[in-house]
Enzyme design. Structure first.
Site, PDB file in Angstrom:
ATOM      1  CG  ASP A  16      40.675  40.851  45.237  1.00  0.00           C
ATOM      2  OD1 ASP A  16      41.014  41.658  46.288  1.00  0.00           O
ATOM      3  OD2 ASP A  16      41.642  41.070  44.254  1.00  0.00           O
ATOM      4  CB  SER A  17      39.576  45.421  44.233  1.00  0.00           C
ATOM      5  OG  SER A  17      40.899  45.074  44.157  1.00  0.00           O
ATOM      6  CE1 TYR A  48      36.940  48.085  43.959  1.00  0.00           C
ATOM      7  CE2 TYR A  48      36.329  46.847  46.110  1.00  0.00           C
ATOM      8  CZ  TYR A  48      36.035  47.247  44.575  1.00  0.00           C
ATOM      9  OH  TYR A  48      34.799  46.924  44.224  1.00  0.00           O
ATOM     10  N   GLY A  49      42.776  50.035  46.587  1.00  0.00           N
ATOM     11  CA  GLY A  49      43.724  50.411  47.613  1.00  0.00           C
ATOM     12  C   GLY A  49      43.618  52.059  47.871  1.00  0.00           C
ATOM     13  CB  CYS A  79      39.820  42.412  48.943  1.00  0.00           C
ATOM     14  SG  CYS A  79      40.223  43.923  48.497  1.00  0.00           S
ATOM     15  CG  ASN A  80      44.529  42.143  53.128  1.00  0.00           C
ATOM     16  OD1 ASN A  80      44.702  41.571  54.383  1.00  0.00           O
ATOM     17  ND2 ASN A  80      45.009  41.244  52.231  1.00  0.00           N
ATOM     18  CB  THR A  81      41.600  47.305  50.231  1.00  0.00           C
ATOM     19  OG1 THR A  81      42.979  47.052  49.887  1.00  0.00           O
ATOM     20  CG2 THR A  81      41.178  48.801  49.998  1.00  0.00           C
ATOM     21  CD  GLU A 164      45.378  44.128  39.011  1.00  0.00           C
ATOM     22  OE1 GLU A 164      44.745  44.374  37.966  1.00  0.00           O
ATOM     23  OE2 GLU A 164      44.814  43.467  40.120  1.00  0.00           O
ATOM     24  CB  CYS A 198      47.920  43.743  49.549  1.00  0.00           C
ATOM     25  SG  CYS A 198      47.173  43.791  47.983  1.00  0.00           S
ATOM     26  CB  THR A 199      44.652  39.021  48.280  1.00  0.00           C
ATOM     27  OG1 THR A 199      44.105  40.051  47.477  1.00  0.00           O
ATOM     28  CG2 THR A 199      44.069  38.824  49.488  1.00  0.00           C
ATOM     29  CG  HIS A 200      46.888  42.364  44.018  1.00  0.00           C
ATOM     30  ND1 HIS A 200      45.732  42.513  44.359  1.00  0.00           N
ATOM     31  CD2 HIS A 200      46.974  42.577  42.531  1.00  0.00           C
ATOM     32  CE1 HIS A 200      44.737  42.849  43.437  1.00  0.00           C
ATOM     33  NE2 HIS A 200      45.554  43.039  42.448  1.00  0.00           N
TER      34      HIS A 200
END
Ligand code: DGL
Length: 280
Positions: A16-17, A48-49, A79-81, A164, A198-200
Site C-alpha cells: 500500500d502507499s 498516491y490518491g 491499495c485501491n489507487t 493519516e 480506499c483501504t484507509h
C-alpha cells in the site's frame, strides 16, 4: 524461467502507499493465519490518491519488484489507487517480462464481484480517492460483471489525510465525511450499497455510519478481498505451494519505522516492529 528473483517459497506480499493496506492485511490474516506475510508501505511517498497515472504506476512497479526480490511469489496491491492505476499494466506488460510465474492481484475486482448480490436497487455508490474515481475502474469492473448496475462515484480528497493524521474520530472529520456522503446521495438518491473504495476508509467507519442512512449497506472490502484470495489460492495450487506457512508477518516502510509502528498500532490494534527499506 526467471532467475533474478529467489525461487524458493516465500511470504505473501501486501503493498500500500501507506497504512491503509493494513486493514486488508488484518482481514486476510484473520481468515488465513497460517501463511507468512510481508507488508510494505511506501510511507515516504504517500498519498498516491492525488498522483498521476504514470507516477502511481512507476512507484507501484518498484514496490512489486522489491517484494519479488524479497521472496514473494504472490503480491496483493492492498491499495485501491494502485489497483486502479497500475495493476492492469503490471499484469499485462510487466509480469510476462520480469516474472512470468509470479502473480499480482488487486482489491477492486473482488469488491466489484461482491456488490451484485448486495444491492437491490441496482444503484451503487463508490467513495474513493480522486485517483481511483478518475480512473473509472469501479464502474468499469462492476459493469463488466453486472451491466445493469448504476455506479456513482464521489472523490474524497481529505479522507486519507484525516486518517493519516489520526483525525478520524475528531469533530473536524464530521464536516468532510458529511459533505462527501451528502454529495454522493444527492447525485443518486437510489443508492442502497456503498463501496468504501480506499483501504484507509474503514478507520472512518464511525463517521461514515453517522452520516449514512441505515438503509444503505456498506461493503466490507477487506473481508471480500480475503475470501477472494482464499478462493484464488485454492484454485492455483502451484502458486499456493510457493507461499510459506509459519504464520509470521513482517513490516517494511520507506519512511521512519518509529512512525510506522505508532500508526500501525492504530490500524491493527496491536504492536508491530517495522524496518525501513528503499524501493526506488
Ligand atoms: N489506501 C489507498 C487506497 O486504497 C489510498 C491512499 C493514498 O492516497 O495513497 O486507495
Amino acid at each position: 524461467m526467471n532467475t533474478e528473483y529467489p525461487q524458493i517459497a516465500g511470504p505473501i506480499g501486501l503493498f500500500d502507499s501507506g497504512y491503509g493496506g493494513l486493514t486488508i492485511l488484518h482481514q486476510i490474516r484473520h481468515l488465513m493465519p497460517q501463511y507468512d506475510y510481508l507488508y510494505l508501505g511506501d510511507n515516504a511517498r504517500t498519498p498516491y490518491g492525488t498522483r498521476s497515472f504514470e507516477v502511481v504506476y512507476e512507484f507501484t512497479l518498484q514496490a512489486v519488484k522489491k517484494l519479488f526480490s524479497m521472496g514473494c511469489h504472490l503480491v496483493i496491491l492492498a491499495c485501491n489507487t494502485a489497483s486502479a492505476k497500475a495493476l492492469r499494466s503490471i499484469q499485462i506488460n510487466d509480469i510476462p517480462q520480469i516474472a512470468p510465474d509470479r502473480r499480482v492481484l488487486g482489491v477492486i475486482r473482488p469488491t466489484a464481484e461482491s456488490v451484485g448480490s448486495i444491492t437491490h436497487t441496482r444503484h451503487v455508490g463508490v467513495l474513493a480517492t480522486p485517483g481511483t474515481i478518475l480512473s473509472g475502474s469501479y464502474p468499469a469492473e462492476i459493469n463488466k460483471l453486472f451491466p445493469d448496475i448504476v455506479v456513482t462515484g464521489e472523490s474524497c480528497p481529505m479522507w486519507v489525510p484525516l486518517v493519516e493524521n489520526y483525525e478520524f474520530d475528531s469533530p473536524g472529520a464530521d464536516y468532510f465525511v458529511q459533505k462527501r456522503i451528502g454529495n454522493l446521495l444527492r447525485k443518486d438518491p437510489d443508492i442502497d450499497t456503498l463501496v468504501l473504495g480506499c483501504t484507509h476508509y474503514p478507520l472512518l467507519i464511525n463517521k461514515i455510519l453517522k452520516f449514512t442512512p441505515r438503509t444503505i449497506k456498506i461493503v466490507p472490502q477487506g473481508e471480500y478481498v480475503a475470501y477472494s484470495l482464499r478462493n484464488y489460492l485454492e484454485r492455483h495450487e502451484e502458486l499456493e505451494k510457493k507461499c510459506t506457512k509459519q504464520g509470521t508477518c513482517r513490516f517494511y516502510t520507506t519512511e521512519s519505522p518509529e512512525k510506522f509502528n505508532e500508526s500501525a498500532a492504530v490500524f491493527l490494534r496491536r504492536r508491530v516492529i517495522a524496518e525501513r527499506i528503499t524501493i526506488d
